[in-house]
Design a protein around this motif. Structure first.
Motif, PDB file in Angstrom:
ATOM      1  N   LEU A   1      -6.263  34.678 127.915  1.00  0.00           N
ATOM      2  CA  LEU A   1      -7.275  33.671 127.680  1.00  0.00           C
ATOM      3  C   LEU A   1      -7.904  33.714 126.410  1.00  0.00           C
ATOM      4  CD1 LEU A   1      -8.710  31.028 128.228  1.00  0.00           C
ATOM      5  CD2 LEU A   1     -10.476  32.067 129.457  1.00  0.00           C
ATOM      6  N   LEU A   2      -8.197  34.991 126.055  1.00  0.00           N
ATOM      7  CA  LEU A   2      -8.843  35.289 124.704  1.00  0.00           C
ATOM      8  C   LEU A   2      -7.859  35.085 123.477  1.00  0.00           C
ATOM      9  CD1 LEU A   2     -11.045  38.484 125.634  1.00  0.00           C
ATOM     10  CD2 LEU A   2     -11.932  36.249 124.629  1.00  0.00           C
ATOM     11  N   VAL A   3      -6.357  35.501 123.909  1.00  0.00           N
ATOM     12  CA  VAL A   3      -5.407  35.145 122.795  1.00  0.00           C
ATOM     13  C   VAL A   3      -5.188  33.741 122.702  1.00  0.00           C
ATOM     14  CG1 VAL A   3      -3.057  35.777 122.307  1.00  0.00           C
ATOM     15  CG2 VAL A   3      -4.303  37.645 123.168  1.00  0.00           C
ATOM     16  N   ALA A   4      -4.983  33.090 123.698  1.00  0.00           N
ATOM     17  CA  ALA A   4      -4.806  31.656 123.623  1.00  0.00           C
ATOM     18  C   ALA A   4      -6.024  31.022 122.860  1.00  0.00           C
ATOM     19  CB  ALA A   4      -4.438  31.086 125.049  1.00  0.00           C
ATOM     20  N   ALA A   5      -7.032  31.372 123.206  1.00  0.00           N
ATOM     21  CA  ALA A   5      -8.414  30.894 122.631  1.00  0.00           C
ATOM     22  C   ALA A   5      -8.544  31.157 121.054  1.00  0.00           C
ATOM     23  CB  ALA A   5      -9.653  31.441 123.019  1.00  0.00           C
ATOM     24  N   HIS A   6      -7.894  32.116 120.756  1.00  0.00           N
ATOM     25  CA  HIS A   6      -7.955  32.562 119.173  1.00  0.00           C
ATOM     26  C   HIS A   6      -6.730  31.877 118.593  1.00  0.00           C
ATOM     27  CE1 HIS A   6      -7.664  34.960 115.582  1.00  0.00           C
ATOM     28  NE2 HIS A   6      -6.375  35.410 115.629  1.00  0.00           N
ATOM     29  N   GLN A   7      -5.624  31.482 119.223  1.00  0.00           N
ATOM     30  CA  GLN A   7      -4.416  30.816 118.495  1.00  0.00           C
ATOM     31  C   GLN A   7      -4.964  29.347 118.467  1.00  0.00           C
ATOM     32  OE1 GLN A   7      -1.273  31.528 121.281  1.00  0.00           O
ATOM     33  NE2 GLN A   7      -0.752  33.429 120.125  1.00  0.00           N
ATOM     34  N   GLN A   8      -5.869  28.732 119.471  1.00  0.00           N
ATOM     35  CA  GLN A   8      -6.085  27.470 119.550  1.00  0.00           C
ATOM     36  C   GLN A   8      -7.080  27.252 118.400  1.00  0.00           C
ATOM     37  OE1 GLN A   8      -7.214  25.794 123.179  1.00  0.00           O
ATOM     38  NE2 GLN A   8      -8.316  24.098 122.436  1.00  0.00           N
ATOM     39  N   LEU A   9      -8.151  28.248 118.177  1.00  0.00           N
ATOM     40  CA  LEU A   9      -9.483  28.165 117.423  1.00  0.00           C
ATOM     41  C   LEU A   9      -8.885  28.440 115.858  1.00  0.00           C
ATOM     42  CD1 LEU A   9     -12.029  29.490 119.719  1.00  0.00           C
ATOM     43  CD2 LEU A   9     -11.521  27.052 119.281  1.00  0.00           C
ATOM     44  N   GLY A  10      -7.953  29.397 115.848  1.00  0.00           N
ATOM     45  CA  GLY A  10      -7.467  29.787 114.746  1.00  0.00           C
ATOM     46  C   GLY A  10      -8.408  30.372 113.669  1.00  0.00           C
ATOM     47  N   ALA A  11      -9.568  31.356 114.321  1.00  0.00           N
ATOM     48  CA  ALA A  11     -10.396  31.936 113.632  1.00  0.00           C
ATOM     49  C   ALA A  11     -10.900  33.132 114.313  1.00  0.00           C
ATOM     50  CB  ALA A  11     -11.587  31.015 113.385  1.00  0.00           C
ATOM     51  N   PRO A  12     -11.684  34.182 113.794  1.00  0.00           N
ATOM     52  CA  PRO A  12     -12.106  35.020 114.445  1.00  0.00           C
ATOM     53  C   PRO A  12     -13.250  34.872 115.459  1.00  0.00           C
ATOM     54  CG  PRO A  12     -12.233  35.577 112.311  1.00  0.00           C
ATOM     55  CD  PRO A  12     -11.940  34.150 112.350  1.00  0.00           C
ATOM     56  N   ILE A  13     -13.262  35.577 116.666  1.00  0.00           N
ATOM     57  CA  ILE A  13     -14.102  35.242 117.665  1.00  0.00           C
ATOM     58  C   ILE A  13     -15.382  36.122 117.960  1.00  0.00           C
ATOM     59  CG2 ILE A  13     -14.034  35.014 120.252  1.00  0.00           C
ATOM     60  CD1 ILE A  13     -11.443  33.775 120.152  1.00  0.00           C
ATOM     61  N   VAL A  14     -16.386  35.789 118.087  1.00  0.00           N
ATOM     62  CA  VAL A  14     -17.565  36.679 118.389  1.00  0.00           C
ATOM     63  C   VAL A  14     -17.727  36.204 119.834  1.00  0.00           C
ATOM     64  CG1 VAL A  14     -20.040  37.023 118.269  1.00  0.00           C
ATOM     65  CG2 VAL A  14     -18.569  36.708 116.142  1.00  0.00           C
ATOM     66  N   LEU A  15     -17.570  36.961 120.878  1.00  0.00           N
ATOM     67  CA  LEU A  15     -17.745  36.855 122.189  1.00  0.00           C
ATOM     68  C   LEU A  15     -19.051  37.530 123.021  1.00  0.00           C
ATOM     69  CD1 LEU A  15     -15.862  35.949 124.669  1.00  0.00           C
ATOM     70  CD2 LEU A  15     -15.016  38.508 124.898  1.00  0.00           C
TER      71      LEU A  15
END
Length: 188
Positions: free
Chosen positions: A70-84
């Motif tokens: 899910l994190l990988v899919a979110a990163h691909q969808q958002l196209g930006a670094p993630i602060v979780l």
């Protein structure tokens, strides 16, 4: 699958009683991310999972690899670094999950203090779902429950004002000082 009840009625002087035949051994889990980026609409990314009958000994929740996916899919969808921003679920602190997080340069993780659901914006999403989509419904089977939850989550996906309300309701600062491209997200 016992529904939360928001309203019921009975004759005056009688306490209303709602009878439910039995509890199901089947289980449904949902992982969700509330995503925020200054200047853009907030997003909700989710994955439901039906675990089936637990008498067969199946897993009762998401595995660490499903959270990773899910994190990988979110990163691909958002196209930006993630602060979780994560709660202290044992799967979130799994050694394999920690190894995955350490290997990603686009992922920064902060853990909430123990017993702090008021700081988790996804708890607000679950509360809204219980009061709207699930309220006063007797689900006939797990697929009926999944359909209703998906419908409710799809409606919330397009209501960035509600997602932002859940984010600001935590009192956590939404502005990240490192860079404008960072999107804080939260899991249940």
């Amino acid at each position: 699958m016992t529904p939360p009840t928001s309203r019921t009625w009975s004759r005056r002087g009688s306490t209303p009683v709602i009878r439910v035949r039995s509890r199901s051994q089947r289980r449904l889990s949902i992982a969700a991310l509330c995503c925020y980026r200054p200047g853009e609409r907030s997003r909700l990314i989710y994955r439901p999972k039906h675990h089936g009958d637990h008498k067969s000994g199946g897993r009762k929740s998401f595995a660490w690899s499903e959270y990773r996916n899910l994190l990988v899919a979110a990163h691909q969808q958002l196209g930006a670094p993630i602060v979780l921003v994560w709660d202290n679920l044992n799967v979130h602190k799994d050694r394999r999950m920690r190894a995955f997080i350490d290997a990603q340069d686009w992922l920064t993780v902060y853990h909430l203090p123990p017993y702090a659901p008021d700081l988790n914006p996804v708890e607000g999403i679950w509360s809204i779902l219980r009061r709207t989509t699930q309220a006063n419904v007797a689900f006939t089977d797990p697929s009926h429950l999944i359909r209703r939850l998906r419908r409710g989550l799809r409606r919330l996906q397009y209501r960035s004002d509600i997602i932002e309300g859940c984010l600001t309701g935590t009192g956590l600062p939404l502005n990240h000082t490192a860079t404008d491209s960072v999107r804080p997200v939260s899991f249940p």
